[in-house]
Write a protein that holds these residues in place. Structure first.
Motif, PDB file in Angstrom:
ATOM      1  N   THR A  90       0.961   7.579  -4.374  1.00 12.71           N
ATOM      2  CA  THR A  90       0.979   6.127  -4.213  1.00 12.71           C
ATOM      3  C   THR A  90       1.568   5.773  -2.856  1.00 12.71           C
ATOM      4  OG1 THR A  90       1.183   5.673  -6.581  1.00 12.71           O
ATOM      5  CG2 THR A  90       1.917   3.955  -5.083  1.00 12.71           C
ATOM      6  N   THR A  91       0.788   5.053  -2.069  1.00 14.75           N
ATOM      7  CA  THR A  91       1.255   4.549  -0.777  1.00 14.75           C
ATOM      8  C   THR A  91       1.500   3.053  -0.920  1.00 14.75           C
ATOM      9  OG1 THR A  91       0.013   6.207   0.469  1.00 14.75           O
ATOM     10  CG2 THR A  91       0.668   4.212   1.654  1.00 14.75           C
ATOM     11  N   GLY A  92       2.694   2.621  -0.574  1.00 18.68           N
ATOM     12  CA  GLY A  92       3.047   1.216  -0.703  1.00 18.68           C
ATOM     13  C   GLY A  92       2.952   0.478   0.616  1.00 18.68           C
ATOM     14  N   LEU A  93       2.316  -0.696   0.591  1.00 15.21           N
ATOM     15  CA  LEU A  93       2.260  -1.586   1.755  1.00 15.21           C
ATOM     16  C   LEU A  93       3.252  -2.721   1.513  1.00 15.21           C
ATOM     17  CD1 LEU A  93      -1.490  -2.100   2.792  1.00 15.21           C
ATOM     18  CD2 LEU A  93       0.349  -1.195   4.204  1.00 15.21           C
ATOM     19  N   ILE A  94       4.287  -2.791   2.340  1.00 12.64           N
ATOM     20  CA  ILE A  94       5.355  -3.774   2.163  1.00 12.64           C
ATOM     21  C   ILE A  94       5.340  -4.774   3.307  1.00 12.64           C
ATOM     22  CG2 ILE A  94       7.852  -4.116   1.999  1.00 12.64           C
ATOM     23  CD1 ILE A  94       8.154  -1.349   0.954  1.00 12.64           C
ATOM     24  N   GLY A  95       5.679  -6.023   2.984  1.00 14.84           N
ATOM     25  CA  GLY A  95       5.820  -7.045   4.014  1.00 14.84           C
ATOM     26  C   GLY A  95       5.852  -8.417   3.390  1.00 14.84           C
TER      27      GLY A  95
ATOM     28  N   GLU B 212      -4.648  10.865 -14.116  1.00 12.75           N
ATOM     29  CA  GLU B 212      -5.965  10.939 -13.488  1.00 12.75           C
ATOM     30  C   GLU B 212      -5.950  11.684 -12.155  1.00 12.75           C
ATOM     31  OE1 GLU B 212      -8.902   9.807 -14.709  1.00 12.75           O
ATOM     32  OE2 GLU B 212      -7.882   9.251 -16.569  1.00 12.75           O
ATOM     33  N   GLY B 213      -4.764  11.835 -11.561  1.00 14.86           N
ATOM     34  CA  GLY B 213      -4.675  12.475 -10.259  1.00 14.86           C
ATOM     35  C   GLY B 213      -5.283  11.644  -9.146  1.00 14.86           C
ATOM     36  N   MET B 214      -5.376  10.341  -9.377  1.00 14.34           N
ATOM     37  CA  MET B 214      -5.966   9.453  -8.378  1.00 14.34           C
ATOM     38  C   MET B 214      -4.916   8.996  -7.373  1.00 14.34           C
ATOM     39  SD  MET B 214      -6.341   5.889 -10.530  1.00 14.34           S
ATOM     40  CE  MET B 214      -7.455   6.625 -11.703  1.00 14.34           C
ATOM     41  N   ALA B 215      -5.380   8.395  -6.292  1.00 18.80           N
ATOM     42  CA  ALA B 215      -4.488   7.817  -5.299  1.00 18.80           C
ATOM     43  C   ALA B 215      -4.382   6.314  -5.531  1.00 18.80           C
ATOM     44  CB  ALA B 215      -4.997   8.095  -3.892  1.00 18.80           C
ATOM     45  N   MET B 216      -3.288   5.721  -5.055  1.00 19.35           N
ATOM     46  CA  MET B 216      -3.112   4.279  -5.187  1.00 19.35           C
ATOM     47  C   MET B 216      -2.536   3.702  -3.901  1.00 19.35           C
ATOM     48  SD  MET B 216      -0.969   2.113  -8.042  1.00 19.35           S
ATOM     49  CE  MET B 216      -1.822   2.966  -9.357  1.00 19.35           C
ATOM     50  N   LEU B 217      -3.127   2.600  -3.454  1.00 17.98           N
ATOM     51  CA  LEU B 217      -2.579   1.815  -2.351  1.00 17.98           C
ATOM     52  C   LEU B 217      -2.022   0.543  -2.974  1.00 17.98           C
ATOM     53  CD1 LEU B 217      -2.105   1.403   0.676  1.00 17.98           C
ATOM     54  CD2 LEU B 217      -4.380   0.382   0.831  1.00 17.98           C
ATOM     55  N   LEU B 218      -0.711   0.449  -3.042  1.00 10.03           N
ATOM     56  CA  LEU B 218      -0.032  -0.642  -3.741  1.00 10.03           C
ATOM     57  C   LEU B 218       0.511  -1.647  -2.738  1.00 10.03           C
ATOM     58  CD1 LEU B 218       1.172  -1.842  -6.376  1.00 10.03           C
ATOM     59  CD2 LEU B 218       3.155  -0.369  -5.997  1.00 10.03           C
ATOM     60  N   VAL B 219       0.028  -2.875  -2.834  1.00  9.26           N
ATOM     61  CA  VAL B 219       0.466  -3.964  -1.959  1.00  9.26           C
ATOM     62  C   VAL B 219       1.531  -4.780  -2.678  1.00  9.26           C
ATOM     63  CG1 VAL B 219      -0.243  -6.085  -0.800  1.00  9.26           C
ATOM     64  CG2 VAL B 219      -1.773  -4.101  -0.808  1.00  9.26           C
ATOM     65  N   SER B 220       2.669  -4.986  -2.033  1.00 13.69           N
ATOM     66  CA  SER B 220       3.719  -5.787  -2.663  1.00 13.69           C
ATOM     67  C   SER B 220       4.730  -6.240  -1.613  1.00 13.69           C
ATOM     68  CB  SER B 220       4.442  -4.978  -3.748  1.00 13.69           C
ATOM     69  OG  SER B 220       5.436  -5.769  -4.383  1.00 13.69           O
ATOM     70  N   HIS B 221       5.377  -7.374  -1.901  1.00  6.98           N
ATOM     71  CA  HIS B 221       6.507  -7.814  -1.082  1.00  6.98           C
ATOM     72  C   HIS B 221       7.817  -7.467  -1.785  1.00  6.98           C
ATOM     73  CE1 HIS B 221       6.057 -11.050  -4.031  1.00  6.98           C
ATOM     74  NE2 HIS B 221       7.349 -11.232  -3.861  1.00  6.98           N
ATOM     75  N   ASP B 222       7.726  -6.902  -2.988  1.00  6.62           N
ATOM     76  CA  ASP B 222       8.893  -6.638  -3.834  1.00  6.62           C
ATOM     77  C   ASP B 222       9.360  -5.196  -3.638  1.00  6.62           C
ATOM     78  OD1 ASP B 222      10.758  -6.278  -5.860  1.00  6.62           O
ATOM     79  OD2 ASP B 222       9.693  -7.593  -7.252  1.00  6.62           O
TER      80      ASP B 222
ATOM     81  N   VAL C 272       7.838   3.065  -7.610  1.00 10.67           N
ATOM     82  CA  VAL C 272       6.472   3.576  -7.683  1.00 10.67           C
ATOM     83  C   VAL C 272       6.020   4.345  -6.446  1.00 10.67           C
ATOM     84  CG1 VAL C 272       4.055   2.903  -7.992  1.00 10.67           C
ATOM     85  CG2 VAL C 272       5.839   1.697  -9.248  1.00 10.67           C
ATOM     86  N   ALA C 273       6.380   3.913  -5.250  1.00 10.67           N
ATOM     87  CA  ALA C 273       5.752   4.420  -4.024  1.00 10.67           C
ATOM     88  C   ALA C 273       6.272   5.790  -3.595  1.00 10.67           C
ATOM     89  CB  ALA C 273       5.937   3.415  -2.892  1.00 10.67           C
ATOM     90  N   ASP C 274       5.348   6.708  -3.303  1.00 13.64           N
ATOM     91  CA  ASP C 274       5.708   8.005  -2.714  1.00 13.64           C
ATOM     92  C   ASP C 274       5.904   7.848  -1.213  1.00 13.64           C
ATOM     93  OD1 ASP C 274       5.352   9.677  -5.122  1.00 13.64           O
ATOM     94  OD2 ASP C 274       3.260   9.083  -4.945  1.00 13.64           O
ATOM     95  N   GLU C 275       5.004   7.119  -0.582  1.00 15.93           N
ATOM     96  CA  GLU C 275       5.117   6.782   0.837  1.00 15.93           C
ATOM     97  C   GLU C 275       5.114   5.268   0.984  1.00 15.93           C
ATOM     98  OE1 GLU C 275       4.172  10.750   0.489  1.00 15.93           O
ATOM     99  OE2 GLU C 275       2.636   9.263   0.027  1.00 15.93           O
ATOM    100  N   VAL C 276       5.750   4.800   2.054  1.00 17.89           N
ATOM    101  CA  VAL C 276       5.855   3.366   2.293  1.00 17.89           C
ATOM    102  C   VAL C 276       5.391   3.044   3.706  1.00 17.89           C
ATOM    103  CG1 VAL C 276       7.538   1.536   2.738  1.00 17.89           C
ATOM    104  CG2 VAL C 276       7.633   2.788   0.602  1.00 17.89           C
ATOM    105  N   VAL C 277       4.587   1.982   3.820  1.00 24.06           N
ATOM    106  CA  VAL C 277       4.140   1.467   5.114  1.00 24.06           C
ATOM    107  C   VAL C 277       4.646   0.026   5.219  1.00 24.06           C
ATOM    108  CG1 VAL C 277       2.153   0.898   6.559  1.00 24.06           C
ATOM    109  CG2 VAL C 277       2.074   2.920   5.072  1.00 24.06           C
ATOM    110  N   VAL C 278       5.485  -0.260   6.198  1.00 23.22           N
ATOM    111  CA  VAL C 278       6.078  -1.588   6.365  1.00 23.22           C
ATOM    112  C   VAL C 278       5.328  -2.334   7.464  1.00 23.22           C
ATOM    113  CG1 VAL C 278       8.196  -2.887   6.788  1.00 23.22           C
ATOM    114  CG2 VAL C 278       8.318  -0.636   5.702  1.00 23.22           C
ATOM    115  N   MET C 279       4.888  -3.572   7.147  1.00 24.28           N
ATOM    116  CA  MET C 279       4.150  -4.388   8.112  1.00 24.28           C
ATOM    117  C   MET C 279       4.862  -5.713   8.356  1.00 24.28           C
ATOM    118  SD  MET C 279       0.163  -3.797   6.950  1.00 24.28           S
ATOM    119  CE  MET C 279      -0.449  -4.705   8.392  1.00 24.28           C
ATOM    120  N   TYR C 280       4.708  -6.205   9.584  1.00 22.17           N
ATOM    121  CA  TYR C 280       5.260  -7.511   9.942  1.00 22.17           C
ATOM    122  C   TYR C 280       4.329  -8.164  10.952  1.00 22.17           C
ATOM    123  CZ  TYR C 280       8.500 -11.158  11.470  1.00 22.17           C
ATOM    124  OH  TYR C 280       9.078 -12.366  11.750  1.00 22.17           O
ATOM    125  N   ALA C 281       3.908  -9.386  10.662  1.00 18.03           N
ATOM    126  CA  ALA C 281       3.030 -10.158  11.556  1.00 18.03           C
ATOM    127  C   ALA C 281       1.788  -9.373  11.964  1.00 18.03           C
ATOM    128  CB  ALA C 281       3.805 -10.617  12.793  1.00 18.03           C
TER     129      ALA C 281
END
Length: 321
Positions: free
Chosen positions: A37-42, A203-213, A220-229
């Motif tokens: 699970t890769t998390g997109l935070i911002g 299922e062994g599937m991948a997940m791209l999880l979008v959240s501000h929380d 949940v997230a194994d990796e985290v990607v932090v975005m701003y503007a």
């Protein structure tokens, strides 16, 4: 990343605006690994939802996309629409933020969950049984009865479970989950997150999880990607990024949510307002809100650079964070 299922490289997205195109995602590169699970935070307006919807090809009309999104040797950016439709719902599925608006109020839950199966040519009776099995798997009670009900007959938590069942129907390799727990109370949020984690593992599937929380990401997230503007701030393993942030913006997010650090920590509100992509500040877009900003931060855009194995940050002075 050698086991990348999805590799995004230099992705930029421009949307039409009153004064011309607005770059809402600017030169974003990261990977989503198979089975993780890769998390997109911002904050709102950071570009995280636009990034996810670009992957599945559901951007607003008039959007212009550049860069690459590599999926099993094919670039989703240049792929023909008929081929994108072939992937959508089967190889790549999406769980939307608001199931109330995502579900069709005039069709039964069972019909909506089974749509991808019918389009694949599965016989009617098999579709019905598969839908019942899917609803049972995601925790909808009495699925033999409730598959024939309409969205308004489901609670918010059950509607979100139905959305998860719909996403699973095509046996996708990647699920995009856009703020899947935002409209739910805390207890139901925890159950949905536990459900998503269990199904991803089974299922062994991948997940791209979008959240501000950040509390969601911490669980949940194994990796985290932090975005701003619309730009990247930081990338790295979830536990490391949230426990020891290298970018001032990531740190500001973490200290604004005490539960991420400890139960006794005191919240430190993030000052100022999020930068607008339509009026992005010069240099580092976070510099107007950063207590450690210097002259170079106001004039030069920091580039992503590695600060530790598996960790990247776009900051001129990450050692001070």
């Amino acid at each position: 990343m050698t086991d990348a299922l999805l590799q995004i490289e230099h992705l930029s997205i421009d949307l039409p605006g009153p004064a011309g195109p607005v770059r809402v995602v600017d030169d974003v590169s990261f990977a989503v690994a198979a089975g993780r699970t890769t998390g997109l935070i911002g904050e709102s307006g950071s570009g995280k939802t636009m990034t996810a919807t670009a992957v599945i090809g559901l951007l607003p009309a008039g959007a212009e996309v550049s860069g690459s999104m590599w999926w099993q040797g094919e670039d989703l950016v240049t792929m023909a629409e008929k081929d994108r439709r072939r992937l959508r719902g089967r190889a790549i599925a999406m769980i939307f933020q608001d199931p109330q608006s995502a579900l069709n109020p005039t069709q039964t839950i069972g019909r909506q969950v089974g749509e991808i199966l019918r389009r694949g040519g599965m016989p009617k009776q098999e579709v019905r049984q598969k839908v019942i099995d899917l609803l049972d798997r995601v925790g909808v009670p009495d699925p033999r009865t409730r598959h024939a009900q309409y969205p308004h007959q489901y609670s918010g938590g059950l509607r979100q479970r139905a959305m998860v069942a719909t996403a699973l129907a095509g046996s996708p390799q990647l699920i995009l989950a856009d703020e899947p727990t935002t409209a739910l109370d805390v207890t139901v949020q925890a159950r949905i997150l536990a459900l998503l984690r269990r199904i991803r593992e089974e299922e062994g599937m991948a997940m791209l999880l979008v959240s501000h929380d950040l509390r969601v990401m911490a669980h949940v997230a194994d990796e985290v990607v932090v975005m701003y503007a619309g730009r990247l701030c930081e990338i790295g393993p979830g536990r490391e990024v949230l426990s020891s942030p290298a970018h001032p913006y990531t740190r500001a997010l973490v200290v604004s949510v005490p539960a991420v650090r400890s139960r006794t920590a005191i919240a430190e509100p993030l000052p100022g307002s999020p930068a607008s992509p339509a009026d992005r500040p010069s240099g580092c877009p976070f510099h107007p809100r950063c207590a450690k900003a210097r002259a170079v931060c106001r004039t030069e855009v920091p580039q992503m650079r590695q600060v530790a194995p598996g960790r990247q940050v776009a900051c001129h002075f990450p050692e001070e964070t």
